[in-house]
Design a protein around this motif. Structure first.
Motif, PDB file in Angstrom:
ATOM      1  N   TYR A  98       0.692  -1.045  -0.126  1.00 13.28           N
ATOM      2  CA  TYR A  98      -0.004  -0.059   0.014  1.00 13.28           C
ATOM      3  C   TYR A  98       1.008   1.278  -0.038  1.00 13.28           C
ATOM      4  O   TYR A  98       0.620   2.287  -0.658  1.00 13.28           O
ATOM      5  N   ALA A 118       2.468   1.465  -3.235  1.00 14.98           N
ATOM      6  CA  ALA A 118       1.453   2.069  -4.278  1.00 14.98           C
ATOM      7  C   ALA A 118       1.279   3.611  -4.148  1.00 14.98           C
ATOM      8  O   ALA A 118       1.163   4.392  -5.312  1.00 14.98           O
ATOM      9  N   ILE A 119       1.145   3.975  -2.813  1.00 15.85           N
ATOM     10  CA  ILE A 119       0.951   5.841  -2.712  1.00 15.85           C
ATOM     11  C   ILE A 119       2.253   6.227  -3.416  1.00 15.85           C
ATOM     12  O   ILE A 119       1.875   7.345  -4.079  1.00 15.85           O
ATOM     13  N   LYS A 145       4.307   5.347  -5.687  1.00 13.93           N
ATOM     14  CA  LYS A 145       4.184   5.144  -7.000  1.00 13.93           C
ATOM     15  C   LYS A 145       3.232   6.138  -7.870  1.00 13.93           C
ATOM     16  O   LYS A 145       3.331   7.037  -8.763  1.00 13.93           O
ATOM     17  N   ARG A 146       1.845   6.392  -7.146  1.00 13.07           N
ATOM     18  CA  ARG A 146       1.063   7.120  -7.885  1.00 13.07           C
ATOM     19  C   ARG A 146       1.316   8.698  -7.573  1.00 13.07           C
ATOM     20  O   ARG A 146       0.956   9.321  -8.608  1.00 13.07           O
ATOM     21  N   THR A 147       2.151   8.960  -6.452  1.00 22.10           N
ATOM     22  CA  THR A 147       2.204  10.423  -6.289  1.00 22.10           C
ATOM     23  C   THR A 147       3.195  10.686  -7.467  1.00 22.10           C
ATOM     24  O   THR A 147       3.310  11.878  -8.064  1.00 22.10           O
ATOM     25  N   TYR A 168      -3.213  14.289  -3.014  1.00 17.86           N
ATOM     26  CA  TYR A 168      -4.015  14.146  -1.447  1.00 17.86           C
ATOM     27  C   TYR A 168      -3.775  15.253  -0.562  1.00 17.86           C
ATOM     28  O   TYR A 168      -3.920  15.213   0.480  1.00 17.86           O
ATOM     29  N   PRO A 195      -2.335  11.199   2.482  1.00 21.39           N
ATOM     30  CA  PRO A 195      -1.767  10.284   1.662  1.00 21.39           C
ATOM     31  C   PRO A 195      -2.981   8.922   1.722  1.00 21.39           C
ATOM     32  O   PRO A 195      -3.124   8.580   2.882  1.00 21.39           O
ATOM     33  N   HIS A 196      -3.274   8.281   0.494  1.00 20.67           N
ATOM     34  CA  HIS A 196      -3.975   7.246   0.607  1.00 20.67           C
ATOM     35  C   HIS A 196      -4.058   6.649  -0.932  1.00 20.67           C
ATOM     36  O   HIS A 196      -3.555   7.310  -1.840  1.00 20.67           O
ATOM     37  N   GLU A 197      -4.556   5.435  -0.934  1.00 24.90           N
ATOM     38  CA  GLU A 197      -4.531   4.846  -2.408  1.00 24.90           C
ATOM     39  C   GLU A 197      -5.948   3.888  -2.582  1.00 24.90           C
ATOM     40  O   GLU A 197      -6.649   3.835  -1.504  1.00 24.90           O
ATOM     41  N   ARG A 198      -5.851   3.467  -3.588  1.00 23.08           N
ATOM     42  CA  ARG A 198      -7.358   2.415  -3.503  1.00 23.08           C
ATOM     43  C   ARG A 198      -7.228   1.351  -2.778  1.00 23.08           C
ATOM     44  O   ARG A 198      -6.252   0.727  -2.363  1.00 23.08           O
ATOM     45  N   CYS A 244      -5.105  -2.076  -3.221  1.00 21.31           N
ATOM     46  CA  CYS A 244      -3.636  -1.964  -3.240  1.00 21.31           C
ATOM     47  C   CYS A 244      -3.224  -2.308  -2.022  1.00 21.31           C
ATOM     48  O   CYS A 244      -1.748  -2.052  -1.790  1.00 21.31           O
TER      49      CYS A 244
END
Length: 151
Positions: free
Chosen positions: A43, A46-47, A49-51, A58, A67-70, A73
């Protein structure tokens, strides 16, 4: 899931931390949730990577990030963490953050219907940032949350 209950249950208030990069700040923010089993270590990756892909989508206000993810993840239970940094970290877009509220939501209903309203309510108070930055221990954060809920 209330913010305060989650913070207590996950032992996830960590104050006055040092981070040299935003990536380090994310890891510090999510570490209590990984430790408690609320999220998997994937998780956190993933945060980050998405950032790198989208930027810090966020950031909710100057100095404040959530910060958060789906859920898929790596969320295993709804939870929050609450972190303050001694010095702000700077994201690639130049925004600076020193208060991070980590969110792990099992679905969009929790994210939109429970988590976001609680955070918005907490930050409605005018001098809330100063109070949070001045907090020395978990109990200080719990009091701040209680005052916001009861006002």
């Amino acid at each position: 899931m209330t913010l305060k209950e989650s913070l207590k249950e996950n032992n996830s208030v960590v104050l006055k931390q040092k981070a040299d990069t935003w990536q380090e700040a994310i890891k510090i923010c999510m570490a209590p949730l990984v430790k408690s089993g609320a999220v998997k270590s994937d998780y956190v990756d993933a945060i980050i990577k998405r950032t790198k892909e989208l930027g810090p989508f966020y950031i909710l206000a100057p100095g404040l990030a959530m910060p958060h993810e789906r859920p898929e993840c790596g969320v295993t239970k709804n939870s929050f963490s609450f972190i303050t940094l001694e010095e702000p970290v700077v994201f690639d877009d130049g925004q600076q953050v020193d208060i991070l509220i980590g969110l792990a939501a099992e679905n969009a209903d929790v994210h939109n219907g429970e988590a976001i309203p609680q955070i918005v309510m907490l930050f409605e108070e005018e001098d809330i940032f100063d109070k949070i930055r001045a907090a020395e221990k978990s109990e200080d954060i719990y009091k701040i949350i209680d005052n916001a809920v009861n006002s």
